[in-house]
Design a protein around this motif. Sequence first.
Motif, short mmCIF file in Angstrom:
data_model
loop_
_atom_site.label_atom_id
_atom_site.label_comp_id
_atom_site.label_asym_id
_atom_site.label_seq_id
_atom_site.Cartn_x
_atom_site.Cartn_y
_atom_site.Cartn_z
N ALA A 328 48.82 81.34 11.84
CA ALA A 328 49.18 80.88 10.51
C ALA A 328 50.33 79.87 10.55
N LEU A 329 51.32 80.15 11.40
CA LEU A 329 52.45 79.23 11.53
C LEU A 329 52.02 77.90 12.15
N VAL A 330 51.20 77.98 13.18
CA VAL A 330 50.77 76.76 13.87
C VAL A 330 49.95 75.86 12.95
N THR A 331 49.08 76.47 12.14
CA THR A 331 48.22 75.69 11.25
C THR A 331 48.88 75.35 9.92
N GLY A 332 50.04 75.96 9.65
CA GLY A 332 50.71 75.72 8.38
C GLY A 332 50.13 76.50 7.23
N ASP A 333 49.28 77.50 7.54
CA ASP A 333 48.67 78.32 6.50
C ASP A 333 49.61 79.47 6.16
N ILE A 334 50.71 79.11 5.50
CA ILE A 334 51.78 80.05 5.24
C ILE A 334 52.46 79.65 3.94
N GLY A 335 52.96 80.63 3.21
CA GLY A 335 53.68 80.33 1.97
C GLY A 335 54.89 79.46 2.26
N LYS A 336 55.06 78.46 1.45
CA LYS A 336 56.13 77.48 1.71
C LYS A 336 57.25 77.65 0.68
N VAL A 337 58.31 78.32 1.12
CA VAL A 337 59.50 78.54 0.30
C VAL A 337 60.73 78.28 1.16
N HIS A 426 61.32 76.66 14.52
CA HIS A 426 60.74 75.38 14.93
C HIS A 426 59.37 75.16 14.28
N LEU A 427 58.51 76.16 14.34
CA LEU A 427 57.16 76.00 13.79
C LEU A 427 57.19 75.86 12.27
N TYR A 428 58.07 76.64 11.61
CA TYR A 428 58.13 76.57 10.15
C TYR A 428 58.77 75.27 9.66
N SER A 429 59.62 74.68 10.49
CA SER A 429 60.33 73.46 10.06
C SER A 429 59.38 72.30 9.81
N LYS A 430 58.14 72.42 10.26
CA LYS A 430 57.16 71.36 10.03
C LYS A 430 56.60 71.40 8.61
N SER A 431 56.95 72.46 7.85
CA SER A 431 56.54 72.52 6.45
C SER A 431 57.45 71.61 5.63
N ASP A 432 57.21 71.56 4.34
CA ASP A 432 58.02 70.67 3.49
C ASP A 432 59.18 71.42 2.83
N GLN A 433 59.52 72.60 3.36
CA GLN A 433 60.60 73.40 2.78
C GLN A 433 61.73 73.57 3.79
N PRO A 434 62.97 73.66 3.31
CA PRO A 434 64.10 73.81 4.23
C PRO A 434 64.13 75.21 4.87
N ILE A 435 64.51 75.25 6.13
CA ILE A 435 64.75 76.52 6.81
C ILE A 435 66.12 76.44 7.46
N THR A 520 66.30 70.88 11.78
CA THR A 520 65.34 69.81 12.03
C THR A 520 65.00 69.83 13.52
N THR A 521 63.82 69.35 13.86
CA THR A 521 63.44 69.33 15.27
C THR A 521 64.33 68.38 16.07
N LEU A 522 64.90 67.39 15.42
CA LEU A 522 65.77 66.44 16.11
C LEU A 522 67.16 67.03 16.37
N GLY A 523 67.73 67.67 15.35
CA GLY A 523 69.11 68.16 15.48
C GLY A 523 69.24 69.62 15.85
N GLU A 524 68.18 70.42 15.62
CA GLU A 524 68.20 71.87 15.89
C GLU A 524 69.46 72.52 15.30
N GLU A 525 69.74 72.20 14.05
CA GLU A 525 70.96 72.67 13.40
C GLU A 525 70.93 74.18 13.17
N TYR A 526 72.10 74.80 13.29
CA TYR A 526 72.25 76.21 12.91
C TYR A 526 73.71 76.44 12.51
N LEU A 527 73.95 77.50 11.76
CA LEU A 527 75.32 77.83 11.36
C LEU A 527 75.81 78.99 12.19
N HIS A 528 76.93 78.79 12.86
CA HIS A 528 77.59 79.88 13.58
C HIS A 528 78.49 80.57 12.56
#
Length: 564
Positions: A328-337, A426-435, A520-528
């Motif tokens: 589901a994650l790979v194909t994007g068949d997942i709720g987008k929130v 990483h996989l979810y970040s390809k959706s149109d919603q922020p993670i 983002t896949t470019l920055g791989e941002e996270y909050l410590h």
Amino acid sequence: MSIVAMCLLRKISYCRINFVLKRNLSSNPIVRVEQGKLKGSTHNLLDGSPYYSFKGIPYAQPPVGELRFKAPLPPKSWEGVCEVIKHGPVCPQFDTLTSQRIEGNEDCLFLNVYTKSLAPSDKLPVMVFIHGGAYLQGSGNSDVYGPDFLLQHDVILVTLNYRLDLLGFLNLDIPEVSGNAGLKDQVAALKWIKSNIDKFGGDPNNITLFGESSGGVSVTCHLISPMSNGLFSKAIAQSGTCLDDWVINRDAKSTAFRVGKILGKHTDNPKELLKFLQSVPATDLLGLTFKIITEEEKNRGLPLLFTPVIEKKFDNVESFLSVDPLDALVTGDIGKVPIITGYNSSESISMIGVIRKKANFRSKHPEYLVPKEIMYKVSTEKMKEFGARIKRFYVGDKDFTAEVIEAQIDMLSDIYYTYNNSRFVHLYSKSDQPIYQYVLDYDTDLNSFKKLFGMSHVKGMCHTEDLLYLFSSKSTKELYKEQERVRELVFTLTKLWTNFAKTSDPTPDQSLGVKWKPYTTLGEEYLHIAEPLTLGHAANRERIAFWNQLYCEAGLPHIDTHKS
């Protein structure tokens, strides 16, 4: 954040909260929901401000008798006023710490609502929490999940019970019992909340679903399930996602027949087995994992058998989960929130007992460290090679001894939490919603579980210790009152979570001194999340890269390191 900024922020928030609460709260609040009238009670938060409490609200019919193991049915209406001032019974469960069965009651499908306002016009953000406990134990009760810390930010908190262990996760691959009853309970609770939360001052169109450990797994499963579509608008998954290696039982029907045999029922007929299991006292169905588990299941991964399944499809039967979460994650068949997800900095401190017990076995047989997902894809020879590489990466040429305890904690944290969290992000970040990804690294006197395990000297935050900064409890009440530093850290974490519930952005302004950017896949941002809050890139970079290489070599979906 500076002390001045913190003081100003707390003062502004305090004034706002008191402004909201300058109204007379009835000591016997009554609300009318779809099923009838509910009578709650009034209490005070730790800061002295009042709130309404409604404990033990039935959200489904009791799953007893012929309803045992089956999907929940909507609650029935009642006459008069239903008093909801005490928690309903907990679900029957097995306490893994004491190895004791907790009888509870099968009539356990209740939820709890805590709110500062009953005015529908207030439209307060709603936060619905799903407790963890490996699908074996736990409840939504306030002895562990008190509302004080979150309600200070003007949100509504809802907690709930759901069926556990065999009672919640039996799968016979028949229409009557296709699995995931405990997750379907959660859906029933979400439907009830969606239909009724406005009566408690909540906004039915602003519901954040959050959970920890198996509760976090549940949250991400709801993103995939069509049953949950439209029932929440944001999600927070703490220390668990649907990609974790232990989550899906891919041999659940066979597991069920092993249960029958251990209880004296030898049959290969699923309907006959169902009839038998419905006749057995509920307490006899608890903790059976530890009686039927195989040596392979003991030694590879977590010893959990009654967990979510990918359901077989039947006509006129609604499935909770009918596709593999990874697919589901790979194909994007997942709720987008919008999503927040992450983990504690040293999750597997909580596994110190297992680390010590299995040290010699793992030194001799490191191939058992290879996750099941990889094991299914590679040859026995390759699996042994992977095992040797895992051992070498964490302890070099040494064996797993007390001398390298912290390396073993990192290793198990990566196997069970960190890598699959990063892969999910990483996989979810390809959706149109922020993670938004985080690593939580608080370390104060509130970190009582680390002390319980005798590991106070080890740096980092243990599994479940995040809960101590989100929920009030009797055991932490005095410490919270006594230590300003603890209060400030609690305030910061709950502010991040409730900001997200309100706006879909955990840092909508500069009041916390940092801007938490989505991954983002470019920055791989996270909050410590520590002292202070800092934005980082590529959490645990080297360790994640090591595991990513193994998943890549096994031909599994992994983190694409080719950045664009």
